[in-house]
Scaffold this active site. Structure first.
Site, mmCIF file in Angstrom:
data_model
loop_
_atom_site.group_PDB
_atom_site.id
_atom_site.type_symbol
_atom_site.label_atom_id
_atom_site.label_comp_id
_atom_site.label_asym_id
_atom_site.label_seq_id
_atom_site.Cartn_x
_atom_site.Cartn_y
_atom_site.Cartn_z
ATOM 1 N N TYR A 132 0.855 -1.188 0.000
ATOM 2 C CA TYR A 132 0.000 0.000 0.000
ATOM 3 C C TYR A 132 0.891 1.237 0.000
ATOM 4 O O TYR A 132 1.871 1.306 0.741
ATOM 5 C CB TYR A 132 -0.897 0.019 1.245
ATOM 6 C CG TYR A 132 -1.720 1.290 1.379
ATOM 7 C CD1 TYR A 132 -3.020 1.359 0.888
ATOM 8 C CD2 TYR A 132 -1.189 2.426 1.989
ATOM 9 C CE1 TYR A 132 -3.771 2.525 1.007
ATOM 10 C CE2 TYR A 132 -1.931 3.597 2.109
ATOM 11 C CZ TYR A 132 -3.222 3.636 1.615
ATOM 12 O OH TYR A 132 -3.958 4.795 1.721
ATOM 13 N N GLU B 189 -3.761 7.474 -3.966
ATOM 14 C CA GLU B 189 -3.659 6.181 -3.273
ATOM 15 C C GLU B 189 -3.391 5.065 -4.273
ATOM 16 O O GLU B 189 -4.126 4.920 -5.255
ATOM 17 C CB GLU B 189 -4.951 5.901 -2.511
ATOM 18 C CG GLU B 189 -4.915 4.630 -1.680
ATOM 19 C CD GLU B 189 -6.213 4.410 -0.913
ATOM 20 O OE1 GLU B 189 -6.200 4.499 0.321
ATOM 21 O OE2 GLU B 189 -7.252 4.157 -1.568
#
Length: 387
Positions: free
Chosen positions: A109, A198
């Site tokens: 991530y 993101e």
């Protein structure tokens, strides 16, 4: 402002970030022709909606052939996807993204965002990609590293970049790519006025390549006027119709799921009004800030906007007259109420500039309006009225 995954990936590609090749589909009949641009025998089909959790809702499919792709695309196009971010009403799939399938070895991530608390730019890195980062943060906080850096034209320095990617344990070749990616994310954030970028997941393939497998970008609404290229990416089909209408009148409006409509001037006062409604056991139907210098036409538009929500069972107007005069607000409310034929309880609390004149206008309107002496009294009266 949100954009779709495929649009975010186009921006990433423009800035040199590694992504898989893909094509956007608006009609299933386009698949055979557009798929020729891809060099793969396996594909990933992704519903394009402005919400997370698509995979769990059936909005992401791995397919092994063009024929299977056409079948699954036919099922997905027009489907209502319900995720934890869409609410119970869900979102209709009107666009599909088809990309080359990747052989995944590891998932990470990575995000870049404005940290308003410290006025810095934060990079969040985690070895737990593909999952809800909030859950990772609560269950295994040691799997997340946050690095906050001061704004500077040249972007993060070598040491800052090393800190951001250190948790991933990349090899030397991967580090070269990752460092370029960090620089690209920073540059996009600054040059496009993004508030969040993101990448989840950021993957390593089985042949050791780094790829941004999914991408999400949010942009600062207040800066859109200077980013026409970003405004072109706006998809009105993905936005709440009432919020689109509000933007036409320069109203700060967000639809919520409660039953008491709110009209307030000032964001802080609006939040306090919503809080006290909850304190008395009900839920606000919206956040609506008409601003400090609203005209009666703007107030009328705001009033109509609140009443367009079928869930609204009562309205609380809470105005502190400073720049905005209470008599102007009262005129707008009366005009709108008469045009729409008000059928729900209305409680009004006025204070400040020309509040006596405002109350007088309301009293002479022959509308069924309950006056309140203060915010506490107003909240109590509107909750009692709808109960």
């Amino acid at each position: 402002m949100n954009i779709h995954e495929y649009q975010a990936k186009e921006i990433l590609k423009e800035y040199g970030a590694p992504i898989s090749d893909g094509v956007i589909i608006s009609n299933v009949s386009e698949i055979k022709d557009k798929i020729k641009k891809l060099n793969s025998k396996k594909y990933v089909l992704k519903a394009q909606i402005h919400a997370g959790g698509r995979g769990k809702a059936g909005g992401v499919k791995l397919v092994n052939s063009i024929s299977e792709l056409e079948v699954e695309a036919g099922k997905m196009m027009g489907k209502i996807l319900v995720t934890h971010q869409t609410g119970s009403e869900g979102k209709e799939v009107k666009k599909l993204y088809v990309e080359e399938a990747s052989q995944i070895s590891k998932e990470f991530y990575l995000s870049c965002l404005i940290d308003r608390e410290t006025s810095k730019i934060a990079f969040i890195s985690s070895t737990k990609g593909g999952m809800d980062i909030e859950k990772v943060a609560s269950d295994t906080p040691d799997k997340i590293v946050t690095n906050k850096i001061n704004f500077k034209d040249e972007g993060p320095n070598e040491k800052e970049v090393e800190n951001i990617i250190s948790i991933f344990k990349f090899n030397d070749q991967q580090k070269i790519v990752a460092k370029k990616l960090i620089k690209s994310l920073y540059k996009i954030l600054v040059e496009k006025d993004a508030s969040l970028i993101e990448i989840n997941p950021l993957i390593i393939t089985k042949d050791d390549k780094i790829i941004c497998l999914d991408a999400k970008m949010n942009f600062d609404d207040n800066a859109i006027f200077r980013r026409p290229e970003i405004l072109k990416l706006r998809d009105l089909n993905e936005e709440e119709p009432a919020e689109i209408e509000a933007s036409k009148h320069d109203l700060a409006y967000i639809k919520l799921n409660g039953s008491i409509g709110c009209m307030v001037n000032g964001a802080g006062l609006a939040m306090a009004t919503m809080d006290i409604i909850k304190l008395y056991g009900q839920e606000p139907a919206n956040f609506l800030d008409v601003g400090g210098g609203a005209t009666k036409e703007k107030v009328a538009a705001a009033f109509k906007l609140i009443l367009s929500d079928k869930n609204v069972k009562g309205i609380l107007i809470n105005i502190f007259g400073g720049i905005m005069r209470c008599d102007v607000l009262a005129q707008g409310v009366v005009e709108a109420a008469k045009q729409i034929s008000l059928s729900v309880p209305l409680v009004v609390r006025l204070a400040g500039t020309n509040f006596k004149e405002g109350n007088e206008i309301l009293d002479k309107s022959n509308l069924k309006i309950l006056s309140a002496s203060d915010l506490n009294d107003a909240a109590k009266k509107i909750v009692e009225a709808i109960n």
